[in-house]
Design an enzyme around this catalytic site. Structure first.
Site, PDB file in Angstrom:
ATOM      1  N   MET A 196     -20.296 -13.188 -18.131  1.00  0.00           N
ATOM      2  CA  MET A 196     -19.674 -14.083 -19.103  1.00  0.00           C
ATOM      3  C   MET A 196     -18.686 -15.047 -18.441  1.00  0.00           C
ATOM      4  O   MET A 196     -17.527 -15.143 -18.839  1.00  0.00           O
ATOM      5  CB  MET A 196     -18.986 -13.253 -20.194  1.00  0.00           C
ATOM      6  CG  MET A 196     -19.905 -12.247 -20.863  1.00  0.00           C
ATOM      7  SD  MET A 196     -21.418 -12.969 -21.564  1.00  0.00           S
ATOM      8  CE  MET A 196     -20.805 -13.466 -23.149  1.00  0.00           C
ATOM      9  N   ILE A 238     -18.433 -19.157 -17.010  1.00  0.00           N
ATOM     10  CA  ILE A 238     -19.065 -20.469 -16.836  1.00  0.00           C
ATOM     11  C   ILE A 238     -18.991 -20.808 -15.360  1.00  0.00           C
ATOM     12  O   ILE A 238     -17.917 -20.738 -14.747  1.00  0.00           O
ATOM     13  CB  ILE A 238     -18.353 -21.525 -17.701  1.00  0.00           C
ATOM     14  CG1 ILE A 238     -18.576 -21.193 -19.177  1.00  0.00           C
ATOM     15  CG2 ILE A 238     -18.857 -22.924 -17.367  1.00  0.00           C
ATOM     16  CD1 ILE A 238     -17.840 -22.083 -20.145  1.00  0.00           C
ATOM     17  N   LEU A 239     -20.140 -21.129 -14.785  1.00  0.00           N
ATOM     18  CA  LEU A 239     -20.206 -21.371 -13.338  1.00  0.00           C
ATOM     19  C   LEU A 239     -20.092 -22.862 -13.034  1.00  0.00           C
ATOM     20  O   LEU A 239     -20.557 -23.705 -13.806  1.00  0.00           O
ATOM     21  CB  LEU A 239     -21.522 -20.806 -12.795  1.00  0.00           C
ATOM     22  CG  LEU A 239     -21.625 -19.279 -12.928  1.00  0.00           C
ATOM     23  CD1 LEU A 239     -23.066 -18.809 -12.803  1.00  0.00           C
ATOM     24  CD2 LEU A 239     -20.729 -18.599 -11.893  1.00  0.00           C
ATOM     25  N   HIS A 273     -29.921 -15.199 -22.447  1.00  0.00           N
ATOM     26  CA  HIS A 273     -29.031 -15.662 -23.509  1.00  0.00           C
ATOM     27  C   HIS A 273     -29.573 -15.171 -24.848  1.00  0.00           C
ATOM     28  O   HIS A 273     -30.779 -15.260 -25.101  1.00  0.00           O
ATOM     29  CB  HIS A 273     -28.947 -17.194 -23.490  1.00  0.00           C
ATOM     30  CG  HIS A 273     -28.010 -17.733 -24.529  1.00  0.00           C
ATOM     31  ND1 HIS A 273     -26.641 -17.657 -24.389  1.00  0.00           N
ATOM     32  CD2 HIS A 273     -28.239 -18.311 -25.731  1.00  0.00           C
ATOM     33  CE1 HIS A 273     -26.069 -18.185 -25.466  1.00  0.00           C
ATOM     34  NE2 HIS A 273     -27.017 -18.589 -26.294  1.00  0.00           N
TER      35      HIS A 273
HETATM   36  C1  GAR Z   1     -26.475  -9.646 -23.920  1.00  0.00           C
HETATM   37  O1  GAR Z   1     -26.797  -9.725 -25.274  1.00  0.00           O
HETATM   38  C2  GAR Z   1     -26.706 -10.978 -23.241  1.00  0.00           C
HETATM   39  O2  GAR Z   1     -27.809 -11.673 -23.737  1.00  0.00           O
HETATM   40  C3  GAR Z   1     -25.426 -11.693 -23.560  1.00  0.00           C
HETATM   41  O3  GAR Z   1     -24.424 -10.730 -23.434  1.00  0.00           O
HETATM   42  C4  GAR Z   1     -24.976  -9.433 -23.723  1.00  0.00           C
HETATM   43  C5  GAR Z   1     -24.673  -8.541 -22.554  1.00  0.00           C
HETATM   44  O4  GAR Z   1     -25.067  -7.215 -22.827  1.00  0.00           O
HETATM   45  N1  GAR Z   1     -25.214 -12.816 -22.678  1.00  0.00           N
HETATM   46  C6  GAR Z   1     -24.647 -13.944 -23.051  1.00  0.00           C
HETATM   47  O5  GAR Z   1     -24.198 -14.141 -24.168  1.00  0.00           O
HETATM   48  C7  GAR Z   1     -24.573 -14.999 -21.968  1.00  0.00           C
HETATM   49  N2  GAR Z   1     -24.306 -16.292 -22.521  1.00  0.00           N
HETATM   50  P1  GAR Z   1     -25.304  -6.210 -21.626  1.00  0.00           P
HETATM   51  O6  GAR Z   1     -24.041  -6.216 -20.771  1.00  0.00           O
HETATM   52  O7  GAR Z   1     -25.496  -4.888 -22.308  1.00  0.00           O
HETATM   53  O8  GAR Z   1     -26.502  -6.650 -20.850  1.00  0.00           O
END
Ligand code: GAR
Length: 214
Positions: A89, A91-92, A108
């Site tokens: 999470m 921003i790169l 995403h």
């Molecule tokens: C996931 O739902 C992923 O798609 C989202 O964060 C969650 C991480 O869950 N990513 C984003 O929103 C990126 N923009 P996890 O740590 O259990 O994989």
């Protein structure tokens, strides 16, 4: 065998799905920007090298990204073939994205280009879309944008809560990300002119789209 690094920030369920999928590549490390990320302990228990590059210790995005890039390359012993962002999470910067261009992949929780950014499930419910899902895509300098590798679609059901919808999408994330990673590591899909081409696109459009039955 191709190598990859996984970047996480929290729970790491997508990381677990990638590692459980026995992909045709070697995960050389799991790196988190948060020392408390639960996924780190899971990866370490699995015997994988783990590392933390804590963004709070860096004064700027540029200095954090430079340290992160160095750690990725240090862990990979040089060049990692792919870097999979799995709930990472941050921003790169454009510089980081450029350095890993064509090798940096994200998941995403929406059907991009709909709903970039945070709170995708809330937005899906608020706007009344009938289908929602997730997208695995190459990362470009624009947030939650970039060539799409795999998408998975789920229905939005009457009366869905955010938690119910999120769980339905997450179940598909855990299938879509390994599918995309497998395709990349096995050389079954590639970037061409800013789009992803699957080698078997002519015979199986399903390569890039998951529509679960039922
Ligand atoms: C996931 O739902 C992923 O798609 C989202 O964060 C969650 C991480 O869950 N990513 C984003 O929103 C990126 N923009 P996890 O740590 O259990 O994989």
């Amino acid at each position: 065998m191709k190598s990859y690094v996984i970047l996480i920030s929290g729970r790491g369920s997508n990381m677990q799905a990638l590692l459980d999928a026995q992909l045709p590549g070697a995960c050389v490390a799991v790196i988190s920007n948060r020392p408390e990320a639960a996924g780190l302990a899971w990866a370490a228990a699995r015997g994988l090298p783990t590392a933390v590059v804590d963004h709070k210790r860096y004064a700027s995005r540029e200095s954090f990204d430079a340290a992160l890039a160095e750690e990725i390359e240090r862990q990979a012993g040089g060049r990692a073939d792919f870097v999979f962002l799995a709930g990472f999470m941050r921003i790169l910067t454009a510089g980081f994205v450029e350095r890993f261009a064509g090798r940096l992949v994200n998941i995403h929780p929406s059907l991009l280009p709909a709903f970039p950014g945070l709170h995708t499930h809330e937005t899906a419910l608020r706007t009344g879309v009938r289908v929602h899902g997730c997208t695995v895509h190459f990362v470009t300098a624009t947030l939650d944008c970039g060539p799409i590798i795999v998408q998975a679609v789920v229905p939005v059901l009457p009366g869905d809560t955010v938690q119910e919808l999120a769980a339905r999408v997450l179940e598909q994330e855990h299938l879509a990300y390994p599918q995309a990673a497998r395709g990349l590591l096995a050389g079954r899909c590639r970037l061409e002119d800013g789009r992803v081409l699957w080698r078997d696109d002519t015979t199986s459009p399903a390569a890039a789209l998951r529509v679960p039955a039922g």
